[in-house]
Each structure stands twice: as structure tokens, then as C-alpha cells.
Design an enzyme around this catalytic site. Structure first.
Site, PDB file in Angstrom:
ATOM      1  N   LYS A 238       0.846  -1.193   0.000  1.00  0.00           N
ATOM      2  CA  LYS A 238       0.000   0.000   0.000  1.00  0.00           C
ATOM      3  C   LYS A 238       0.885   1.248   0.000  1.00  0.00           C
ATOM      4  CE  LYS A 238      -3.783  -2.415   0.295  1.00  0.00           C
ATOM      5  NZ  LYS A 238      -3.193  -3.578  -0.373  1.00  0.00           N
ATOM      6  N   ASP A 239       0.307   2.365  -0.461  1.00  0.00           N
ATOM      7  CA  ASP A 239       1.039   3.623  -0.564  1.00  0.00           C
ATOM      8  C   ASP A 239       1.648   4.017   0.786  1.00  0.00           C
ATOM      9  OD1 ASP A 239      -1.384   3.595  -2.449  1.00  0.00           O
ATOM     10  OD2 ASP A 239      -0.129   5.154  -3.336  1.00  0.00           O
ATOM     11  N   LYS A 240       2.778   4.705   0.697  1.00  0.00           N
ATOM     12  CA  LYS A 240       3.365   5.247   1.920  1.00  0.00           C
ATOM     13  C   LYS A 240       2.592   6.475   2.371  1.00  0.00           C
ATOM     14  CE  LYS A 240       7.399   7.550   3.862  1.00  0.00           C
ATOM     15  NZ  LYS A 240       8.773   8.058   3.647  1.00  0.00           N
TER      16      LYS A 240
END
Length: 600
Positions: free
Chosen positions: A222-224
């Protein structure tokens, strides 16, 4: 059959505008401070056009909105294979398993002795418990000691013909086998994280438990920059231990514990649900309405987003190209060279500068201190193998990262081909296209399953499909290249001094067999609303943690100074929310361009 001809006609007429450049207002102190923070980013990172992202589906007038101005503006919730959206809903302490026994065979005096032994940690002392021949009683006592006294270990000993349980200070090596017999071998839990990427968060969990990160598995990264929720599985890790980490982990919360018989594997997700806030939105009501209607009816071009190519001045696909060329020295230099980027750890900046100046792996590694990163792995490999074996030096980088470089090059080629396909053929089916009978939707991702067999579009079957059935190959040595676009792939390879045969690399990790990717995607569960606000620091949407804490739902401020567009939508796995947003705004989503919009 759904007609897409009218969309093609409108697309042919449009002139894609150059994103407007926002000038810095000299009398705006807040904006100047913000621009000071990002000034080094502007002009250094790639723009969309640099990685082949050029086309749009809709023809509405472009407008701007700031993507991820705050990480709280970007929420991601994983969608499980059964279609359920994953939420963190329970942070309560797990109830101990019913098979946990406090043996009545132990006297109060013996229990007190065990407690004293654990507290004193005297390695020379022991406690002897006379048990005789009753095997069931011995089993109950061993279980009580194992589950109650984590610092003690027990064993059955025979002394003068009488059986005793001997208890000493030390780790109980049998604890890993002390697992509920009626439960699955894996503990599944929900991980909520803020402003941390998945690998970093899992690494922090593993480090706290003194375990290897490989113990923990997940369906996708998942995105940071955002607040994200996903499921994690861990083999034979007690939920009570995981729960205890909530007191020590930063920006991570663990909950919703359960026992399952199977572990999670990469790809075990149907997609992701996004809640996105685009701040300082300049769109008028008719622009936004037209944009959202087009997104709902026509979808967006399934480009690989800018995240795929990194955020620095040296894109990851450049490294990938060097690896495919077997130019190991160039790949190493691209990874380690100084780049003047902001946002990196100061030790990493010093390390890069040292490498650029000296090409000395040992001195560059010393600049990193205790920092663990791609560069530290690579430099350690260079120190170990020196110049004698650069392939093995590169292999010190975790495999997922190494393969990411060559996959980034794949994505670069795919983006360029799909852009040309749309420029030359529009959004109509063309004879020679490759199609899959089922258009891309939640849970239907050909790249993560067995390689499908696409169908070639002919004059006879043209009416059976729509543009949403069209796939283009991710380049590799084992895919079908459509006759109507094959030469475009060859041109791109030739420009980079590569060819299809090069993709079958002598180093297995860099070998690309290829797969297929849908050209267009329609988001599902799409909704949107406008939101007026004054406080630029105030979150405009609640996360799972906010809801657990019973935070007040944000409300739109009548006459607010700023306007935000709030969007919710679900996407299949391997698609990019930023590309959905790009279609709505019709503006560049790269960090370099977005930095020019930051006014707060």
C-alpha cells in the site's frame, strides 16, 4: 454492444493542454514557505510525459486539485477476495484461548516459587515439582509454565526413580509448538498504518518481535503517503503478542485478530477502496460534473502511475534498462549516485555524495551508520564482492526491489505503447487488437493469475467486444504482440538498444516473460461531493482510527475559503488511484508538478 465511437471522435478533436504553471506570490508568506520545502523537487523528478503518460479519455476543461497535500487526504482500504472492504474495527485485547490452563496441580507455594524464579532471573537456580507417574498432570503443569512464565523453561527429570518437573530460567524452545490444537496455524490481523510503506511497517513489527520479516505475509503493498488498511498473516504468532505492539509502534495499529488455516499470499486481494481529498480545487460545478460522468461511463486509461517510476531525478526504469543490458556498473551507479533530492535521510545523502566523489563502497557505507536501505544492501555487497562479481553484489538488494527495476522498464514501454494506441486508433476497437472476454473489474487481474490466452479482434468478431476488453502486452519473451502495434514495441526496444530476446535474461531475476494488462478500467462504487473549509491543517475525512476514537465527522463550512473535491471509488488490484484522479483533473499528477500547486 456499448459504443465508444463518439468518445473517439471527441478525443480526436481535443488538444491536450500543457499543465498551467503556478507563479509564486511574493506577498504570500505561507505559500513561500511551502514552496521552499519543495523547490528542490520541482524540475528534478519525472513528469508524466517522461514515462509515456500523455492521453485522456474525457474532453472537459482541465482544473487543478492538490493530491495528498496531507497524508490524511488519501485513505486506502484493501478489498478481500470475497469482495469485503477491510476495516480496522476492533482494537480490544485478544481474549486468551480456552485451552490456556492454570493447573490446580500446582500449590500456592509452588506458584510463588516460580514467580520468584522468573523475577530474579537466577540462571543457577531451579524449582523442582514432584509429579510422579501422572502424565496428564505433568502435561497440565508444563502448559501452565509455558503460557504463564515466558522467562522460564520446564523439563521432566527422573531423580532417584521419582519424576519431577524441573523449571529453570531460559527461553522455552517448545513454545512455538504450544499452539491451540483446534485453530489454524496462522494469525490473521488488520494493520492500519500512516505515512509508512507496507514493507517498512512489517519490518518494524518483525523487529519488535525479534522475528524475520518473512514470518509475515500480505496480499499487496500500500502507498506510503496515506492512511491505509490491509490484512496481514503470521505463522504461529500469538495475537496477544501482536496486540502488545500497539503501545510501542509508531503510526501503526493492529487489531481484528483471528486464527486461519491458510496464510495470505501476494495477489490475494480483489482490489482497493479509496477515499481521496483533492484540496484547493479550482473546478467549477459543470466541469466536475462532466468529469465524474465521463469517469463513471468511460473509465480511465490504465496507465502505470508515477509511483512505479520512483520520485527521484533518476527514475527506476533507467536502472531497469541498465540491468536488462547487463551493464552492472551503470545500474549500480544509477542507484548510488548523488541526486540532490529533498526528503532523503541526511545519512543517505552523505552516502550518495561519498560514492559519487570516491566510488569507494566501504567509505560510502560508513556514511550510512545504522541506516538500513537499498543502498546499504548494495554497498555491503560491493564490499564483499568488490569488482569481481557485480551480479552477486546487486543480489544483496532484496529480490522484490531488484525485480521492481526491470518491471518499471516494462511499465515504461507499456505506457508509451498505450498512449500511441489511443492517439492513432482512439477509443474504438481495431482489427488486430487483443481482447479478453471479461473486462477488468474488481478481482479480475490477468497479471496476477495464470497467463490468459487473449483473442485477436477480426472483422468477424469486432461487434462482440468493447474497448474495455482490450489488453496490451507487458513486454516479455512469452506473450503475443498484436500485429497492429507490434512495430511500436520494436521501435521502443531498438531506441534503447534492446530487443524481445534480451528480455529472456541470463540472470533469472531480470528475465521478463511478460503478461497482459487491460487498456481501460472503470472504477466501481464511485461517489463524490464538494467540501468547503478554512483550516488547511484540519483532516476532511475520517480514518478507521478516527472512527474507533469516535471523532466528529468533518462538515463543510459555509462560505469556506477553500474548496475540496472528495471522491470515493474502488479499483481492481494493480491499478493506480492517481491515474483515476488524473482523468478527473486532466492535469499532471507527478510530484514535480503537484509541488507547483501547493499553496499552504
Amino acid at each position: 454492444m456499448e459504443s465508444s465511437g463518439s468518445v473517439h471522435t471527441e478525443l480526436d478533436k481535443q488538444n491536450i493542454p500543457e499543465p498551467p504553471q503556478k507563479k509564486l506570490k511574493k506577498n504570500d508568506d505561507d505559500e513561500r514557505v511551502s514552496r521552499d520545502k519543495v523547490v528542490d523537487v520541482v524540475g528534478t523528478g519525472s513528469r508524466e510525459i517522461d514515462v509515456g503518460i500523455t492521453e485522456y479519455v474525457s474532453d472537459h476543461e482541465s482544473f487543478t486539485g492538490i493530491i495528498k497535500q496531507r497524508f490524511s487526504d488519501f485513505l486506502v482500504n484493501e478489498i478481500a477476495l470475497n469482495g469485503e472492504v477491510t476495516h480496522l474495527t476492533n482494537l480490544s485485547k485478544p481474549i486468551p484461548e480456552t485451552d490456556k490452563v492454570v493447573s490446580s496441580d500446582l500449590t500456592d507455594e509452588q506458584l510463588e516459587s516460580l514467580k520468584h524464579l522468573e523475577e530474579e532471573k537466577d540462571l543457577t537456580a531451579n524449582v523442582l515439582i514432584k509429579v510422579g507417574e501422572d502424565k496428564e498432570a505433568r502435561t497440565r503443569i508444563h502448559k501452565t509454565i509455558s503460557q504463564t512464565y515466558s522467562g522460564l523453561r520446564s523439563s521432566t527429570e527422573t531423580i532417584d526413580g521419582i519424576k519431577y518437573i524441573q523449571v529453570k530460567v531460559g527461553k522455552d524452545t517448545s513454545r512455538s509448538n504450544n499452539w491451540p490444537k483446534d485453530k489454524g496455524e496462522y494469525c490473521h490481523f488488520v494493520m492500519y498504518k500512516e505515512n509508512r510503506d507496507t514493507m517498512n511497517a512489517v519490518g518494524a513489527i518483525a523487529s519488535c518481535l525479534r522475528m524475520k520479516p518473512g514470518v509475515f505475509q500480505y496480499a499487496g503493498t500500500k502507498d506510503k503517503r496515506g492512511k491505509t488498511v490491509q490484512k496481514i498473516s503470521a505463522k504461529r504468532v500469538r495475537p496477544e503478542r501482536l496486540f502488545g505492539l500497539n503501545k510501542v509502534l509508531s503510526n501503526i495499529k493492529l487489531g481484528n485478530f483471528s486464527y486461519e488455516k491458510d496464510r495470505l499470499q501476494l495477489g490475494d486481494l480483489a482490489g482497493n477502496h479509496f477515499t481521496v481529498v483533492l484540496r484547493n480545487c479550482t473546478g467549477k460545478e459543470d466541469q466536475i460534473s462532466k468529469a465524474m460522468k465521463s469517469l463513471s461511463e468511460n473509465g480511465f486509461i490504465n496507465y502505470f502511475g508515477m509511483q512505479r517510476f520512483g520520485t527521484s531525478s533518476i527514475p527506476t526504469h533507467h536502472v531497469g534498462r541498465a540491468l536488462l543490458h547487463s551493464d552492472w556498473s551503470k545500474a549500480i551507479d544509477l542507484i548510488l549516485t548523488a541526486r540532490g533530492d529533498t526528503g532523503e535521510h541526511r545519512d543517505l545523502i552523505a552516502c550518495r555524495e561519498e560514492w559519487t566523489a570516491t566510488k569507494n563502497a566501504e567509505s560510502a557505507l560508513n556514511k550510512l551508520g545504522r541506516l538500513t536501505c537499498v543502498e546499504s544492501h548494495l554497498l555491503s555487497g560491493l564490499c564483499k564482492y568488490e569488482k569481481n562479481d557485480l551480479v552477486h553484489a546487486l543480489s544483496m538488494i532484496p529480490r522484490n526491489t531488484r525485480t521492481m527495476y526491470v518491471h518499471s522498464y516494462q511499465s515504461y514501454v507499456w505506457n508509451n505503447v498505450v498512449s500511441r494506441r489511443i492517439r492513432e486508433h482512439g477509443l474504438r476497437l481495431a482489427v488486430g487488437d487483443l481482447v479478453l472476454p471479461v473486462a477488468m473489474e474488481i478481482g479480475n487481474d490477468p497479471a496476477r493469475k495464470e497467463k490468459p490466452e487473449p483473442v485477436v479482434v477480426t472483422k468477424e468478431n469486432l461487434e462482440q467486444y468493447t474497448i474495455h476488453n482490450v489488453v496490451l502486452p507487458l513486454p516479455g519473451f512469452d506473450v503475443i504482440y498484436p500485429d497492429n502495434v507490434k512495430s511500436w514495441y520494436e521501435e521502443l526496444f531498438e531506441k534503447d538498444e534492446l530487443n524481445i530476446n534480451t528480455l529472456k535474461h541470463k540472470v533469472k531475476d531480470y528475465s521478463l516473460s511478460g503478461s497482459y494488462r487491460f487498456m481501460m478500467v472503470k472504477p466501481s462504487n464511485l461517489s463524490w461531493k464538494m467540501f468547503a473549509y478554512d483550516d488547511v491543517a484540519h483532516p476532511l475525512v475520517l480514518s478507521d482510527i478516527d472512527r474507533l476514537n469516535e471523532e466528529t465527522e468533518p462538515v463543510s463550512v459555509e462560505g469556506g475559503k477553500y474548496k475540496a473535491l472528495m471522491m470515493e471509488f474502488s479499483l481492481p488490484s494493480s491499478t493506480y488511484a492517481t491515474m483515476t484522479i488524473r482523468e478527473v483533473l486532466r492535469t499532471d499528477t507527478s510530484a514535480a508538478y503537484q509541488a507547483t500547486l501547493n499553496t499552504t
